[in-house]
Scaffold this motif. Structure first.
Motif, PDB file in Angstrom:
ATOM      1  N   ALA A  17       0.840  -1.205   0.000  1.00  0.00           N
ATOM      2  CA  ALA A  17       0.000   0.000   0.000  1.00  0.00           C
ATOM      3  C   ALA A  17       0.871   1.249   0.000  1.00  0.00           C
ATOM      4  CB  ALA A  17      -0.918   0.001   1.221  1.00  0.00           C
ATOM      5  N   VAL A  18       0.370   2.315  -0.608  1.00  0.00           N
ATOM      6  CA  VAL A  18       1.100   3.586  -0.631  1.00  0.00           C
ATOM      7  C   VAL A  18       0.974   4.246   0.743  1.00  0.00           C
ATOM      8  CG1 VAL A  18       1.234   5.891  -1.639  1.00  0.00           C
ATOM      9  CG2 VAL A  18       0.786   3.899  -3.102  1.00  0.00           C
ATOM     10  N   ALA A  19       2.096   4.531   1.359  1.00  0.00           N
ATOM     11  CA  ALA A  19       2.116   5.183   2.672  1.00  0.00           C
ATOM     12  C   ALA A  19       2.156   6.695   2.552  1.00  0.00           C
ATOM     13  CB  ALA A  19       3.330   4.704   3.470  1.00  0.00           C
ATOM     14  N   LEU A  20       2.890   7.182   1.563  1.00  0.00           N
ATOM     15  CA  LEU A  20       3.185   8.610   1.494  1.00  0.00           C
ATOM     16  C   LEU A  20       3.258   9.072   0.051  1.00  0.00           C
ATOM     17  CD1 LEU A  20       4.129  11.113   3.224  1.00  0.00           C
ATOM     18  CD2 LEU A  20       6.456  10.314   2.827  1.00  0.00           C
ATOM     19  N   VAL A  21       2.628  10.215  -0.221  1.00  0.00           N
ATOM     20  CA  VAL A  21       2.773  10.879  -1.509  1.00  0.00           C
ATOM     21  C   VAL A  21       3.488  12.200  -1.247  1.00  0.00           C
ATOM     22  CG1 VAL A  21       1.623  11.789  -3.550  1.00  0.00           C
ATOM     23  CG2 VAL A  21       0.645   9.828  -2.335  1.00  0.00           C
ATOM     24  N   ALA A  22       4.646  12.379  -1.850  1.00  0.00           N
ATOM     25  CA  ALA A  22       5.448  13.581  -1.616  1.00  0.00           C
ATOM     26  C   ALA A  22       4.856  14.785  -2.335  1.00  0.00           C
ATOM     27  CB  ALA A  22       6.881  13.337  -2.080  1.00  0.00           C
ATOM     28  N   GLY A  23       5.405  15.948  -2.008  1.00  0.00           N
ATOM     29  CA  GLY A  23       4.927  17.165  -2.638  1.00  0.00           C
ATOM     30  C   GLY A  23       5.059  17.151  -4.144  1.00  0.00           C
ATOM     31  N   ASP A  24       6.092  16.452  -4.651  1.00  0.00           N
ATOM     32  CA  ASP A  24       6.295  16.384  -6.101  1.00  0.00           C
ATOM     33  C   ASP A  24       5.593  15.184  -6.733  1.00  0.00           C
ATOM     34  OD1 ASP A  24       7.824  14.283  -5.204  1.00  0.00           O
ATOM     35  OD2 ASP A  24       9.741  15.086  -5.891  1.00  0.00           O
ATOM     36  N   GLY A  25       4.797  14.459  -5.952  1.00  0.00           N
ATOM     37  CA  GLY A  25       4.035  13.337  -6.495  1.00  0.00           C
ATOM     38  C   GLY A  25       4.690  11.984  -6.337  1.00  0.00           C
ATOM     39  N   ARG A  26       5.936  11.927  -5.867  1.00  0.00           N
ATOM     40  CA  ARG A  26       6.588  10.632  -5.655  1.00  0.00           C
ATOM     41  C   ARG A  26       5.821   9.833  -4.604  1.00  0.00           C
ATOM     42  NH1 ARG A  26      11.654  11.402  -3.065  1.00  0.00           N
ATOM     43  NH2 ARG A  26      10.960  13.525  -2.575  1.00  0.00           N
ATOM     44  N   GLU A  27       5.754   8.513  -4.812  1.00  0.00           N
ATOM     45  CA  GLU A  27       5.042   7.651  -3.877  1.00  0.00           C
ATOM     46  C   GLU A  27       6.020   6.728  -3.157  1.00  0.00           C
ATOM     47  OE1 GLU A  27       1.982   5.595  -5.998  1.00  0.00           O
ATOM     48  OE2 GLU A  27       0.688   7.361  -6.121  1.00  0.00           O
ATOM     49  N   LEU A  28       5.736   6.507  -1.880  1.00  0.00           N
ATOM     50  CA  LEU A  28       6.541   5.613  -1.064  1.00  0.00           C
ATOM     51  C   LEU A  28       5.603   4.591  -0.441  1.00  0.00           C
ATOM     52  CD1 LEU A  28       9.500   5.281   0.082  1.00  0.00           C
ATOM     53  CD2 LEU A  28       8.674   6.517   2.097  1.00  0.00           C
ATOM     54  N   THR A  29       5.845   3.308  -0.697  1.00  0.00           N
ATOM     55  CA  THR A  29       4.982   2.267  -0.137  1.00  0.00           C
ATOM     56  C   THR A  29       5.347   2.016   1.324  1.00  0.00           C
ATOM     57  OG1 THR A  29       6.455   0.448  -0.728  1.00  0.00           O
ATOM     58  CG2 THR A  29       4.824   1.141  -2.387  1.00  0.00           C
ATOM     59  N   TYR A  30       4.437   1.345   2.019  1.00  0.00           N
ATOM     60  CA  TYR A  30       4.709   0.993   3.408  1.00  0.00           C
ATOM     61  C   TYR A  30       5.917   0.067   3.516  1.00  0.00           C
ATOM     62  CZ  TYR A  30       0.705   3.130   5.743  1.00  0.00           C
ATOM     63  OH  TYR A  30      -0.175   4.025   6.291  1.00  0.00           O
ATOM     64  N   GLY A  31       6.036  -0.858   2.579  1.00  0.00           N
ATOM     65  CA  GLY A  31       7.169  -1.772   2.617  1.00  0.00           C
ATOM     66  C   GLY A  31       8.488  -1.038   2.440  1.00  0.00           C
ATOM     67  N   GLU A  32       8.513  -0.080   1.501  1.00  0.00           N
ATOM     68  CA  GLU A  32       9.738   0.681   1.266  1.00  0.00           C
ATOM     69  C   GLU A  32      10.031   1.609   2.437  1.00  0.00           C
ATOM     70  OE1 GLU A  32      13.127   2.034  -0.885  1.00  0.00           O
ATOM     71  OE2 GLU A  32      11.938   0.194  -0.835  1.00  0.00           O
ATOM     72  N   LEU A  33       9.001   2.205   3.009  1.00  0.00           N
ATOM     73  CA  LEU A  33       9.187   3.053   4.190  1.00  0.00           C
ATOM     74  C   LEU A  33       9.822   2.240   5.320  1.00  0.00           C
ATOM     75  CD1 LEU A  33       8.663   5.624   5.899  1.00  0.00           C
ATOM     76  CD2 LEU A  33       6.368   4.739   6.347  1.00  0.00           C
ATOM     77  N   ARG A  34       9.307   1.048   5.539  1.00  0.00           N
ATOM     78  CA  ARG A  34       9.826   0.194   6.609  1.00  0.00           C
ATOM     79  C   ARG A  34      11.284  -0.177   6.359  1.00  0.00           C
ATOM     80  NH1 ARG A  34      10.109  -5.148   8.504  1.00  0.00           N
ATOM     81  NH2 ARG A  34       9.216  -5.396  10.607  1.00  0.00           N
ATOM     82  N   ARG A  35      11.573  -0.564   5.106  1.00  0.00           N
ATOM     83  CA  ARG A  35      12.941  -0.957   4.785  1.00  0.00           C
ATOM     84  C   ARG A  35      13.909   0.192   5.016  1.00  0.00           C
ATOM     85  NH1 ARG A  35      16.594  -0.015   1.580  1.00  0.00           N
ATOM     86  NH2 ARG A  35      15.367   1.388   0.271  1.00  0.00           N
ATOM     87  N   GLN A  36      13.529   1.397   4.565  1.00  0.00           N
ATOM     88  CA  GLN A  36      14.433   2.538   4.692  1.00  0.00           C
ATOM     89  C   GLN A  36      14.650   2.938   6.150  1.00  0.00           C
ATOM     90  OE1 GLN A  36      13.766   5.923   2.152  1.00  0.00           O
ATOM     91  NE2 GLN A  36      13.187   4.668   0.397  1.00  0.00           N
TER      92      GLN A  36
END
Length: 496
Positions: A17-36
């Motif tokens: 699932a998408v966790a975060l959409v940045a101001g410029d539209g980039r998306e960060l998934t929950y899995g990627e957020l956790r890994r980082q």
């Protein structure tokens, strides 16, 4: 369970699932957020971060700043928000108190604080930046590509966030400091609030009790304390771009399908000037950081008829304290500033000052003993149903003969009158007598003479102003754009 552990567990449940959409539209998934977050934690520990290490944090809201802050806390560090733009003397005083061992800043800020031409340009724009590379801080992290001015040996965030890392063996200490937030104070005595993972986690739970959040919801805000409960709930955090115009903020609400948003009242007024009707998908509009005048509450209700408009009363030391609907506030406009049923423990001292306690109370002030109860400086009472009504700030009280005048008790009632957008009462020493002249400053199109004739039916006789001044706007300061009463006094002196 700590705040970071709760977020990591939620991310593990919904990795795609998408966790975060940045101001410029980039998306960060929950899995990627956790890994980082885990990778940054691992990298900081490998680089020598120790429990309790302070990290001077100078990174604007972004996916990178979120990951870095969470990684610092997961590693046992403390995120220190000291604002390098506060001015050289104030920043130096804050730095002396916090004594951070790490600095994390955007590469551009390192360059702007160190390179002559860039620093001179920033100075011309009124930004006096300290040299972040020359503060005696031994460890540095830079966010963004390397630029001249970034200290030699600084760790790149991109490298820290790369790769994978093992799970922590424990959840960390919920009672250990997690964030230091500088608020008021002077250069001689700076003041910083210390929150733990436990106090922040309790605050997030209180938000979620009053503000339903879950998968499928989209929360559009740059506020960390609303973004974190969003992520813990499995919802999507939509960040506006830096320097986002009111029109662009409204456009992104529509484009990203926002169901929740947060605004400072003055900012919401600017958004509604650009777009009088908010998207139908919006279910909750939160107002906070400053009192919401009746005129803005009415505009918010008209602009979002399908949404619940809520006003949040909170302090940096304890948040949230109470949440009231816009309609409740309007219904109680003549009784002071109605803020609703308290979410935290409340009591009222003999002199009327509001005292607060609860699991969401900060640990205390940096360098001072722990707090068990917070004297707020707000005067308050409980109504018959136990709800809170604020009567004003103790320091703002005016003495008129034997009458104690609390501006906050009367300003909401005046602001609710037709033709008045905002109202503020201040005292100005009379140059002839030395007595305090009571001045009512308003914005809007109300005629002062007609307004004066209506006031006896709205406020106590002892609170009637000596003079009414109409201003194009009330002076504000700070990120929350709160009313600046000192500057207002200067304005009304000029208007005498």
């Amino acid at each position: 369970m700590t705040l970071v552990r709760r977020l990591l567990d939620q991310a593990a449940e919904t990795p795609a699932a998408v966790a975060l959409v940045a101001g410029d539209g980039r998306e960060l998934t929950y899995g990627e957020l956790r890994r980082q977050v885990l990778a940054v934690r691992h990298g900081l520990l490998a680089a020598g971060m120790e429990p309790g290490d302070g990290v001077l944090f100078s990174v604007r809201p972004s996916p990178e700043s979120l990951v870095l802050a969470l990684g610092v806390v997961a590693a046992g560090g403390v995120v220190v928000f000291a604002d390098p733009g506060a001015g050289p003397e104030m920043f130096t005083a804050r730095l002396r108190l916090a004594s951070p061992r790490w600095s994390a800043a955007e590469s551009l800020l390192y360059a702007a604080s160190r390179l002559g031409p860039v620093r001179a340009y920033a100075r011309r724009r009124g930004l006096l930046l300290p040299d972040l590379a020359d503060l005696g801080i031994p460890h540095h992290i830079h966010v963004g590509r390397w630029l001249p001015g970034v200290p030699r040996g600084a760790l790149p965030f991109a490298r820290l966030a790369r790769g994978t890392a093992p799970e922590p063996r424990d959840d960390g200490d919920a009672d250990a400091p997690a964030a230091v937030i500088f608020t008021s104070g002077t250069t001689e005595n700076p003041r910083a609030v210390v929150h733990t993972q436990g106090s922040l986690s309790a605050a997030l739970d209180l938000f979620r009790e009053r503000l339903p959040l879950g998968p499928g919801d989209v929360v559009h805000t740059d506020q960390l304390m609303l973004g974190l409960p969003t992520l813990i709930s499995g919802a999507r955090w939509s960040m506006p771009p830096l320097f986002c115009s009111p029109g662009d903020f409204a456009r992104l609400l529509e484009e990203r399908g926002a169901t929740h948003t947060f605004c400072v009242p003055v900012h919401l007024a600017e958004i509604l000037d650009a777009r009088p009707r908010l998207p139908d998908a919006l279910r909750y509009v939160l107002l906070g950081a400053a009192p919401a005048p009746a005129a803005i509450l009415r505009r918010a209700l008209a602009s979002a008829p399908s949404a619940e408009v809520l006003s949040v009363y909170a302090m940096t030391e304890i948040l949230p304290v109470a949440i009231a609907s816009a309609q409740e506030k309007l219904d109680h406009a003549g009784e002071g500033d109605f803020v609703g049923a308290p979410l935290a423990g409340t009591s009222i001292a003999a002199d009327g000052e509001l005292l607060l306690s609860g699991p969401n109370l900060c640990r205390g002030y940096l360098g001072d003993p722990p707090l068990t109860e917070l004297p707020t400086g707000d005067l308050a009472r409980h109504d018959a149903a136990g709800r809170l009504v604020l009567l004003g700030r103790k320091k703002d009280m005016l003495i008129r003969g034997k009458f104690n005048l609390y501006p906050g008790l009367y300003e909401p009632a005046i602001a609710a009158l037709d033709g008045v957008t905002e109202a503020a009462i201040v005292g100005v020493p009379d140059p002839g007598t030395g007595d305090e002249e009571v001045v009512l400053a308003i914005t809007g199109d109300a005629d002062p003479d007609r307004l004066r004739a209506r006031l006896p039916g709205v406020i106590d006789h002892g609170a009637l102003p000596d003079r009414i001044v109409v201003l194009p706007e009330l002076p504000r300061s700070g990120r929350g754009r709160k009313l600046d009463r000192d500057l207002l006094r200067a304005h009304v002196r000029e208007a005498r």
